[in-house]
Design a protein around this motif. Structure first.
Motif, PDB file in Angstrom:
ATOM      1  N   PRO A  95       0.844  -1.196   0.000  1.00  0.00           N
ATOM      2  CA  PRO A  95       0.000   0.000   0.000  1.00  0.00           C
ATOM      3  C   PRO A  95       0.875   1.241   0.000  1.00  0.00           C
ATOM      4  CG  PRO A  95       0.071  -0.975   2.171  1.00  0.00           C
ATOM      5  CD  PRO A  95       0.762  -1.946   1.257  1.00  0.00           C
ATOM      6  N   PRO A  96       0.334   2.386  -0.368  1.00  0.00           N
ATOM      7  CA  PRO A  96       1.141   3.613  -0.394  1.00  0.00           C
ATOM      8  C   PRO A  96       1.704   3.929   0.985  1.00  0.00           C
ATOM      9  CG  PRO A  96      -0.981   3.931  -1.479  1.00  0.00           C
ATOM     10  CD  PRO A  96      -1.059   2.618  -0.787  1.00  0.00           C
ATOM     11  N   ALA A  97       2.801   4.644   1.000  1.00  0.00           N
ATOM     12  CA  ALA A  97       3.412   5.075   2.257  1.00  0.00           C
ATOM     13  C   ALA A  97       2.521   6.106   2.938  1.00  0.00           C
ATOM     14  CB  ALA A  97       4.792   5.659   1.998  1.00  0.00           C
ATOM     15  N   SER A  98       2.711   6.260   4.220  1.00  0.00           N
ATOM     16  CA  SER A  98       2.021   7.309   4.960  1.00  0.00           C
ATOM     17  C   SER A  98       2.431   8.675   4.411  1.00  0.00           C
ATOM     18  CB  SER A  98       2.383   7.223   6.448  1.00  0.00           C
ATOM     19  OG  SER A  98       1.962   8.388   7.130  1.00  0.00           O
ATOM     20  N   THR A  99       1.516   9.601   4.424  1.00  0.00           N
ATOM     21  CA  THR A  99       1.848  10.967   3.993  1.00  0.00           C
ATOM     22  C   THR A  99       2.535  11.742   5.109  1.00  0.00           C
ATOM     23  OG1 THR A  99      -0.331  11.750   4.678  1.00  0.00           O
ATOM     24  CG2 THR A  99      -0.087  11.028   2.390  1.00  0.00           C
ATOM     25  N   ARG A 100       2.606  11.146   6.316  1.00  0.00           N
ATOM     26  CA  ARG A 100       3.124  11.851   7.483  1.00  0.00           C
ATOM     27  C   ARG A 100       4.584  11.547   7.780  1.00  0.00           C
ATOM     28  NH1 ARG A 100      -0.048  16.121   8.123  1.00  0.00           N
ATOM     29  NH2 ARG A 100      -2.166  15.642   8.800  1.00  0.00           N
ATOM     30  N   PHE A 101       5.102  10.404   7.348  1.00  0.00           N
ATOM     31  CA  PHE A 101       6.519  10.125   7.557  1.00  0.00           C
ATOM     32  C   PHE A 101       7.054   9.296   6.410  1.00  0.00           C
ATOM     33  CE2 PHE A 101       4.346   6.763   9.971  1.00  0.00           C
ATOM     34  CZ  PHE A 101       4.995   5.617   9.545  1.00  0.00           C
ATOM     35  N   HIS A 102       8.360   9.353   6.244  1.00  0.00           N
ATOM     36  CA  HIS A 102       8.991   8.789   5.067  1.00  0.00           C
ATOM     37  C   HIS A 102       8.962   7.265   5.083  1.00  0.00           C
ATOM     38  CE1 HIS A 102      12.239   7.912   7.874  1.00  0.00           C
ATOM     39  NE2 HIS A 102      12.784   7.166   6.935  1.00  0.00           N
ATOM     40  N   ARG A 103       9.099   6.685   3.913  1.00  0.00           N
ATOM     41  CA  ARG A 103       9.367   5.259   3.763  1.00  0.00           C
ATOM     42  C   ARG A 103      10.735   5.150   3.106  1.00  0.00           C
ATOM     43  NH1 ARG A 103       4.991   1.567   0.798  1.00  0.00           N
ATOM     44  NH2 ARG A 103       4.019   1.627   2.876  1.00  0.00           N
ATOM     45  N   VAL A 104      11.627   4.409   3.734  1.00  0.00           N
ATOM     46  CA  VAL A 104      12.994   4.345   3.219  1.00  0.00           C
ATOM     47  C   VAL A 104      12.997   3.777   1.810  1.00  0.00           C
ATOM     48  CG1 VAL A 104      13.962   4.121   5.528  1.00  0.00           C
ATOM     49  CG2 VAL A 104      13.391   2.066   4.236  1.00  0.00           C
ATOM     50  N   ALA A 105      14.062   4.067   1.071  1.00  0.00           N
ATOM     51  CA  ALA A 105      14.131   3.701  -0.342  1.00  0.00           C
ATOM     52  C   ALA A 105      14.018   2.192  -0.558  1.00  0.00           C
ATOM     53  CB  ALA A 105      15.428   4.230  -0.941  1.00  0.00           C
ATOM     54  N   GLU A 106      14.693   1.424   0.273  1.00  0.00           N
ATOM     55  CA  GLU A 106      14.637  -0.034   0.145  1.00  0.00           C
ATOM     56  C   GLU A 106      14.285  -0.629   1.510  1.00  0.00           C
ATOM     57  OE1 GLU A 106      18.242  -1.508  -1.517  1.00  0.00           O
ATOM     58  OE2 GLU A 106      18.033  -0.397  -3.395  1.00  0.00           O
ATOM     59  N   VAL A 160      19.484   2.124  19.708  1.00  0.00           N
ATOM     60  CA  VAL A 160      20.360   3.084  20.360  1.00  0.00           C
ATOM     61  C   VAL A 160      21.233   3.778  19.314  1.00  0.00           C
ATOM     62  CG1 VAL A 160      22.252   3.371  21.991  1.00  0.00           C
ATOM     63  CG2 VAL A 160      20.394   1.806  22.523  1.00  0.00           C
ATOM     64  N   GLY A 161      21.311   5.107  19.379  1.00  0.00           N
ATOM     65  CA  GLY A 161      22.130   5.864  18.448  1.00  0.00           C
ATOM     66  C   GLY A 161      21.402   6.324  17.201  1.00  0.00           C
ATOM     67  N   ALA A 162      20.183   5.834  16.978  1.00  0.00           N
ATOM     68  CA  ALA A 162      19.429   6.226  15.787  1.00  0.00           C
ATOM     69  C   ALA A 162      18.819   7.609  15.981  1.00  0.00           C
ATOM     70  CB  ALA A 162      18.332   5.211  15.495  1.00  0.00           C
ATOM     71  N   ALA A 163      18.849   8.417  14.915  1.00  0.00           N
ATOM     72  CA  ALA A 163      18.238   9.745  14.988  1.00  0.00           C
ATOM     73  C   ALA A 163      16.731   9.671  14.776  1.00  0.00           C
ATOM     74  CB  ALA A 163      18.859  10.660  13.940  1.00  0.00           C
ATOM     75  N   GLU A 164      16.283   8.641  14.060  1.00  0.00           N
ATOM     76  CA  GLU A 164      14.862   8.476  13.820  1.00  0.00           C
ATOM     77  C   GLU A 164      14.578   7.019  13.486  1.00  0.00           C
ATOM     78  OE1 GLU A 164      14.564   9.666   9.117  1.00  0.00           O
ATOM     79  OE2 GLU A 164      14.266  11.241  10.603  1.00  0.00           O
ATOM     80  N   CYS A 165      13.321   6.630  13.610  1.00  0.00           N
ATOM     81  CA  CYS A 165      12.932   5.255  13.311  1.00  0.00           C
ATOM     82  C   CYS A 165      11.461   5.247  12.937  1.00  0.00           C
ATOM     83  CB  CYS A 165      13.182   4.351  14.512  1.00  0.00           C
ATOM     84  SG  CYS A 165      12.793   2.605  14.211  1.00  0.00           S
ATOM     85  N   SER A 166      11.127   4.602  11.842  1.00  0.00           N
ATOM     86  CA  SER A 166       9.733   4.466  11.436  1.00  0.00           C
ATOM     87  C   SER A 166       9.440   2.997  11.146  1.00  0.00           C
ATOM     88  CB  SER A 166       9.439   5.319  10.194  1.00  0.00           C
ATOM     89  OG  SER A 166      10.217   4.884   9.085  1.00  0.00           O
ATOM     90  N   ILE A 167       8.271   2.551  11.582  1.00  0.00           N
ATOM     91  CA  ILE A 167       7.860   1.158  11.433  1.00  0.00           C
ATOM     92  C   ILE A 167       6.407   1.134  10.979  1.00  0.00           C
ATOM     93  CG2 ILE A 167       7.486  -1.045  12.630  1.00  0.00           C
ATOM     94  CD1 ILE A 167       9.676  -0.158  14.613  1.00  0.00           C
ATOM     95  N   GLU A 168       6.082   0.207  10.074  1.00  0.00           N
ATOM     96  CA  GLU A 168       4.710   0.028   9.625  1.00  0.00           C
ATOM     97  C   GLU A 168       4.264  -1.391   9.912  1.00  0.00           C
ATOM     98  OE1 GLU A 168       3.732   1.696   5.687  1.00  0.00           O
ATOM     99  OE2 GLU A 168       5.804   2.418   5.605  1.00  0.00           O
TER     100      GLU A 168
END
Length: 307
Positions: free
Chosen positions: A19-30, A97-105
């Motif tokens: 399904p399409p990515a959220s419009t609110r946060f990025h989906r990584v390239a791969e 730990v050490g990550a600046a950001e993290c997104s999960i679906e």
């Protein structure tokens, strides 16, 4: 959305198109795509195999998925069936730990209601039954928590049903969290079906039947002004405040070197000016909680529908 991306109308075999990515946060390239298949899933309900996806089947698959943990950008597809959050490692989501950001679906790939997160038979909510989005990275020790600039964490939950005592909660030391829940069914939560203690949330097109209170609890909001949102650091007397967010209220009239801020708890305190700095949230995140087209019933509310 559900019919187009998840199930054919003539057959129950599932599509492989994401399904399409959220419009609110990025989906990584791969992104890493993980497919979870419960022990009760029928062969016809399994997504067709793809070499670039990772498959986890039954009890052995649950143990393997729980052991590997989450990476930034993970897309987790759940085939029709029932899933215990602790058994599958879904009950604690946080940035490494050490990550600046993290997104999960987390995306159910069956018809509405066919992919269910279940409790372990408890009559009351147990912590392990929740799907938690935690703003504090797993493995961060107490010393690091006091000084860390906590990462941005985002969780998208789409087309899942929650049964028994299961619920969704956002908590932790920081406030840089975004929760998006769409096309979900939540039933039988002990208190709130969705409990957002920090950060901001978008809840849309959900059916929520809570056993207690109002079904949804929304805590500290960012709706006053993005420009007034500050991050606290370097406070030695109260290190638990470092890394958390506050709203700037103005100068401290009793001391020109200090200013007044409102904490997530709603309490106003005075801090030195060099203990706060401007905080920038991702520009795509909403400035306040968004509720859209939800049907909510519970002990604390009559049936309500958000337009």
């Amino acid at each position: 959305l559900i019919g187009r991306y998840f199930a054919r109308t003539s057959k129950s075999r599932l599509l492989v198109e994401l399904p399409p990515a959220s419009t609110r946060f990025h989906r990584v390239a791969e992104p890493r795509v993980c497919v979870l298949i419960s022990s009760e899933a029928r062969a016809v309900d399994e997504p067709p195999p793809r070499a670039d996806w990772h498959y986890f089947r039954g009890e052995a698959g649950a143990a393997a998925f729980r052991e590997q943990g989450f990476l930034d950008g993970d897309i987790v597809l759940l085939a029709p069936g029932a899933y215990s959050a602790p058994a599958w490692g879904l009950n604690r989501l946080s940035a490494p730990v050490g990550a600046a950001e993290c997104s999960i679906e987390l995306i159910g790939v069956g018809r509405p209601g066919s992919v269910c997160i279940v409790s372990n038979g408890h009559s009351r909510l147990q912590e392990q039954d929740r799907i938690d989005l935690c703003t504090t990275p797993t493995g961060l020790d107490a010393t690091a928590k006091a000084a860390a600039l906590l990462p941005s964490v985002a969780l998208r939950i789409l087309n899942l049903a929650f049964d028994g005592s299961s619920t969704i909660a956002v908590w932790g030391l920081g406030n840089r969290a975004y929760l998006e829940v769409e096309h979900c069914q939540l039933t039988g939560a002990d208190r709130h079906a969705v409990d957002v203690a920090c950060g901001v949330a978008r809840i849309a097109h959900c059916t929520i039947k809570a056993a207690g209170e109002s079904g949804i609890s929304l805590g500290f909001r960012m709706d006053d002004s993005k420009a007034s949102l500050m991050i606290i650091s370097g406070v030695q007397s109260r290190p638990e405040l470092n890394g958390t967010l506050a709203l700037l209220e103005g100068d401290d009239e009793a001391n020109a070197a200090r200013c007044r801020v409102k904490l997530a708890t709603g309490k106003a305190i005075s801090l030195k000016r060099d203990s706060i700095s401007w905080y920038k949230v991702p520009s795509s995140w909403p400035a306040c909680h968004e509720l859209e087209a939800n049907e909510i019933t519970g002990c604390g509310t009559s049936s309500a529908r958000h337009a």
